[in-house]
Design an enzyme around this catalytic site. Structure first.
Site, mmCIF file in Angstrom:
data_model
loop_
_atom_site.group_PDB
_atom_site.id
_atom_site.type_symbol
_atom_site.label_atom_id
_atom_site.label_comp_id
_atom_site.label_asym_id
_atom_site.label_seq_id
_atom_site.Cartn_x
_atom_site.Cartn_y
_atom_site.Cartn_z
ATOM 1 C CB THR A 125 -0.897 -0.006 1.264
ATOM 2 O OG1 THR A 125 -1.512 1.267 1.427
ATOM 3 C CG2 THR A 125 -0.082 -0.274 2.525
ATOM 4 C CG ASP A 126 -1.196 4.942 -0.936
ATOM 5 O OD1 ASP A 126 -1.715 4.299 0.006
ATOM 6 O OD2 ASP A 126 -1.829 5.791 -1.614
ATOM 7 C CD GLU A 127 -3.218 3.346 4.572
ATOM 8 O OE1 GLU A 127 -2.957 3.195 5.774
ATOM 9 O OE2 GLU A 127 -4.345 3.213 4.088
ATOM 10 C CE1 TYR A 152 -3.283 -2.778 5.886
ATOM 11 C CE2 TYR A 152 -3.185 -0.430 5.405
ATOM 12 C CZ TYR A 152 -3.230 -1.747 4.971
ATOM 13 O OH TYR A 152 -3.206 -2.015 3.624
ATOM 14 C CE LYS A 156 0.100 -4.616 3.025
ATOM 15 N NZ LYS A 156 -0.292 -5.958 2.485
ATOM 16 C CD GLN A 196 -19.606 7.039 4.736
ATOM 17 O OE1 GLN A 196 -20.696 7.155 5.305
ATOM 18 N NE2 GLN A 196 -18.469 6.891 5.412
ATOM 19 N N GLY A 277 -4.381 9.741 14.649
ATOM 20 C CA GLY A 277 -3.228 9.642 13.738
ATOM 21 C C GLY A 277 -3.590 9.708 12.266
#
Ligand code: NAD
Ligand code: TDX
Length: 336
Positions: A125-127, A152, A156, A196, A277
């Site tokens: 992931t880009d996170e 998380y 990763k 949503q 965070g």
């Protein structure tokens, strides 16, 4: 050019993994897929239901199970690793399964890939790069330093580092991809967009965290699948490729789009407690993947991708309803 004929897809009953299995079945008729999935709360056999039995085999099991991996990995010429605990909010409530599955599970797969000399692609992931300020003109590239924020994303990031070490030290034939936020069919109702949409379908007001100005870089999950296939078959070993489709948007704009398409007033949502965070902005520069491997996204119109996704949730209530009440109860207990 690598041409696999028998691939093991971990987490193939989750959102992105199952979309990848559909992609391979639809586009690569000579490839057989084994899905290895533990069917956690996020895994659903319905996601791969109806696919031809001679093309897709399901194995119910855990990526941390060394004995099981010794049995199934040797028959394959590639592992594509999607299985993970994937939801930031869950990782804040209870980090332990994230360390177990994302770190220990990846370690187990790498050991199996090493032992049986199997090509390994790691889905990340880009996170792992942390976040950018809203007024920062830059985007993440393959050279951006790792700076994860949440339990998380830190697990990763840890798994990515294991993969790099197993390449350098043991020569495991690997590639890594770090992709931005996915949307599309089969995404769990805990995630922003499906939460949503299904709230509105259930007569619940959508819930926006904080000021809603956080930016995510949206990509349709089918484009993620084509990118992973491209990297698996054409990527240079030992390399990392960022996957993104230039889809930066803030949460409030995405929510207003959903409300508009679903015939609701633009302000028919609640602001709720922010995520601790909470990363401000993600943005991917996918030049390397595009220029080196010639990949490009097909779903470049976010509004129409979103409309199709809304239709999918409207038409598949049986798929999401069983998970909805418990998911909302968990959020309510958390003030979200
Ligand atoms: P998901 O939560 O929808 O699916 C995860 C799947 O993995 C489920 O089917 C689950 O049953 C399975 N699983 C979990 N633990 C397991 C274990 N120990 N053994 C075997 N199977 C196990 O996740 P997703 O959103 O589809 O994400 C898939 C991958 O893509 C993850 O690695 C995630 O980090 C990565 N990713 C996700 C996004 C996104 O926007 N969702 C973006 C970039 C990267
Ligand atoms: O109800 C909500 N309201 C809200 O405002 C939820 C569930 C989320 N949000 C916000 C938080 C984020 O800014 O929406 C944004 C997107 O949230 P998530 O869908 O939880 O995704 P995110 O935290 O950005 O992480 C996702 O993209 C990267 C995936 O869940 C990860 O697996 C992936 O690595």
């Amino acid at each position: 050019f690598f041409s696999p004929s028998n691939i093991l897809v971990t987490g193939g009953c989750g959102f992105i993994g199952s979309n990848f299995v559909h992609y391979v079945v639809d586009h690569h008729p000579n490839v057989h897929v084994t899905v290895l999935d533990a069917l956690t709360y996020a895994g659903n056999l319905k996601n791969i239901e109806g696919l031809p039995k001679d093309r897709v085999e399901f194995v119910h099991g855990n990526i941390c199970d060394e004995e099981l991996l010794n049995k199934i990995v040797p028959d394959h010429d590639a592992i594509v690793h999607y299985a993970a605990e994937s939801h930031n909010d869950n990782s804040i409530m209870n980090p332990e399964p994230f360390v177990q599955t994302n770190v220990v599970g990846t370690f187990r797969l790498l050991e199996a890939a090493r032992k049986y000399d199997v090509r390994y692609h790691h889905v990340s992931t880009d996170e792992v790069y942390g976040d950018l300020a809203l007024d920062d003109p830059s985007r993440f590239t393959e050279e951006t330093p790792y700076r994860p924020s949440s339990p998380y994303s830190s697990t990763k990031a840890s798994s990515d580092l294991l993969v790099r070490a197993w390449y350098r030290t043991f020569g495991v034939r690997m590639t890594i991809s770090n992709c931005s936020n996915n949307y599309g069919p089969y995404q769990h109702v805990e995630k922003f967009i499906p939460r949503q949409i299904t709230n509105i379908l259930d007569g619940i007001r959508p819930k926006l965290y904080g000021d809603g100005l956080n930016v995510r870089d949206w990509i349709h999950t089918e484009d993620h699948s084509s990118a992973v296939w491209t990297i698996l078959t054409k990527g240079r070993l030992g390399e990392t490729y960022l996957i993104g489709a230039d889809g930066e948007r803030n949460n409030i704009d995405v929510l207003r789009d959903i409300l508009r398409v679903m015939g609701q007033p633009e302000d028919a949502f609640d602001k709720v407690k922010d995520r601790p965070g909470h990363d401000r902005r993600y943005a991917i520069d996918s030049t390397k993947l595009r220029t080196e491997l010639g990949w490009k996204p097909v779903h470049t119109d976010f509004e129409s991708g979103l409309e199709q996704t809304i239709d999918w949730y409207r038409n598949n209530r049986d798929w999401w309803e069983p998970a909805k009440a418990a998911t909302e109860a968990k959020y309510r207990r958390n003030g979200q």
